[in-house]
Scaffold this active site. Sequence first.
Site, PDB file in Angstrom:
ATOM      1  N   TYR A   1       3.160   9.986   0.863  1.00 14.66           N
ATOM      2  CA  TYR A   1       4.096   9.399   1.832  1.00 14.66           C
ATOM      3  C   TYR A   1       5.550   9.776   1.530  1.00 14.66           C
ATOM      4  O   TYR A   1       6.444   9.522   2.340  1.00 14.66           O
ATOM      5  CB  TYR A   1       3.960   7.862   1.887  1.00 14.66           C
ATOM      6  CG  TYR A   1       2.579   7.368   2.267  1.00 14.66           C
ATOM      7  CD1 TYR A   1       1.641   8.211   2.855  1.00 14.66           C
ATOM      8  CD2 TYR A   1       2.201   6.047   2.026  1.00 14.66           C
ATOM      9  CE1 TYR A   1       0.363   7.759   3.181  1.00 14.66           C
ATOM     10  CE2 TYR A   1       0.927   5.586   2.360  1.00 14.66           C
ATOM     11  CZ  TYR A   1       0.023   6.447   2.933  1.00 14.66           C
ATOM     12  OH  TYR A   1      -1.243   5.989   3.251  1.00 14.66           O
TER      13      TYR A   1
ATOM     14  N   ASP B   1       0.843  -1.192   0.000  1.00 11.99           N
ATOM     15  CA  ASP B   1       0.000   0.000   0.000  1.00 11.99           C
ATOM     16  C   ASP B   1       0.885   1.252   0.000  1.00 11.99           C
ATOM     17  O   ASP B   1       1.674   1.458   0.924  1.00 11.99           O
ATOM     18  CB  ASP B   1      -0.897   0.014   1.247  1.00 11.99           C
ATOM     19  CG  ASP B   1      -1.837   1.196   1.224  1.00 11.99           C
ATOM     20  OD1 ASP B   1      -2.890   1.088   0.581  1.00 11.99           O
ATOM     21  OD2 ASP B   1      -1.503   2.246   1.823  1.00 11.99           O
TER      22      ASP B   1
ATOM     23  N   LYS C   1      -2.321   6.384  -4.054  1.00 10.10           N
ATOM     24  CA  LYS C   1      -3.392   7.344  -3.758  1.00 10.10           C
ATOM     25  C   LYS C   1      -3.097   8.714  -4.354  1.00 10.10           C
ATOM     26  O   LYS C   1      -1.945   9.163  -4.342  1.00 10.10           O
ATOM     27  CB  LYS C   1      -3.575   7.482  -2.237  1.00 10.10           C
ATOM     28  CG  LYS C   1      -3.689   6.139  -1.540  1.00 10.10           C
ATOM     29  CD  LYS C   1      -3.958   6.224  -0.063  1.00 10.10           C
ATOM     30  CE  LYS C   1      -3.766   4.863   0.580  1.00 10.10           C
ATOM     31  NZ  LYS C   1      -2.376   4.533   0.924  1.00 10.10           N
TER      32      LYS C   1
ATOM     33  N   HIS D   1      -7.265  10.099  -1.852  1.00 10.01           N
ATOM     34  CA  HIS D   1      -6.728   9.951  -0.491  1.00 10.01           C
ATOM     35  C   HIS D   1      -7.668  10.560   0.559  1.00 10.01           C
ATOM     36  O   HIS D   1      -7.827  10.020   1.653  1.00 10.01           O
ATOM     37  CB  HIS D   1      -5.349  10.617  -0.426  1.00 10.01           C
ATOM     38  CG  HIS D   1      -4.431  10.034   0.582  1.00 10.01           C
ATOM     39  ND1 HIS D   1      -3.082   9.904   0.395  1.00 10.01           N
ATOM     40  CD2 HIS D   1      -4.659   9.544   1.823  1.00 10.01           C
ATOM     41  CE1 HIS D   1      -2.526   9.365   1.465  1.00 10.01           C
ATOM     42  NE2 HIS D   1      -3.469   9.135   2.340  1.00 10.01           N
TER      43      HIS D   1
END
Length: 304
Positions: A48, A43, A77, A110
């Site tokens: 990130y 994931d 995302k 997201h």
Amino acid sequence: MSVTLNTGASMPLIGLGTWKSAPNEAGNAVACALTECGYRHIDCAAAYGNEKEVGAALAGVFNEGKVRREDVFITSKLWNIGHKREAVRPACEATLRDLGLEYLDLYLMHWGMATSDSHWAIDKNGVLALEPVSVRETWEAMEELVSAGLVKAIGVANFSVAQLIDLLSYAKVKPAMNQIEMHPYLQQSRRVEFCQYRGIAVTAYSPLGSPGNKRPDLPELLADETVKKIALSHAKTPAQILLRWGMQRQTVVIPKSTHEGRIRENIGVFDFELSTSEMTEIAALDRKLRFVDPYEWGKIAYFD
Ligand code: A2P
């Protein structure tokens, strides 16, 4: 163990999370998970800040021939700054480039809110700056990613039932997934019921109670006495109990770790089962406690 998405695709019930994996650690964690520990689901997210490193690790694993791309389920995302119609495809293409992939198995919105083009823009009052872009505009652009073959499935994250009801009223491609914070302290059984009844699978993020992100004044789920007692009786760890609990609710779990021992520990959940009475005991732990809340980052009462 896997869940079948409304596209017909199969998604492993456990995957490696990468939120808060430092760029210099994320790649090793992904390679270790895929080649040493048997994970077949990763994931990711643009937000990130580690997709290039994850991509380099994926390239290494696939080039070695140990694991094939088509045998791994990879999610990413769309970040809040890419919600405008014309920004969606470039954002997806940037993620594909960073991850070194030709397609994603799943691409999620997201959050159901758009923000201005700096990563997490806060105004002078400490309030997150929102952009006037509707979820519908973003979703329609995401639907085009499916027809263009860039992604196999699309979905959302952090969506309430009310947001989903609206989305379902116009979606030509139904969301395959809603990824939400979920663990025994935040069970949201009615939201899960709504999603599963309508063929929207659910992924639990922070399934261990977000120990890497938790405010010190909040309770530690991994140290919960009931969870520890059940763990002891199965000769398992509290983390394994929490993950197995999520999987037995048919929700996908994506524990993050950058440590080999824990990456291995977290997937050690296939050789035991929680009984109905243990599931009921864990159900009684719910305290509607959220560890991830945009109010704390930018005074947006997103979940109120
Ligand atoms: P680390 O990466 O140092 O192993 P969540 O997915 O709920 O957000 O939890 C992720 C956090 O929990 C990370 O800080 C991670 O730290 C830690 N963690 C992951 N697996 C375990 C485990 N099996 N036992 C204890 N802590 C864990």
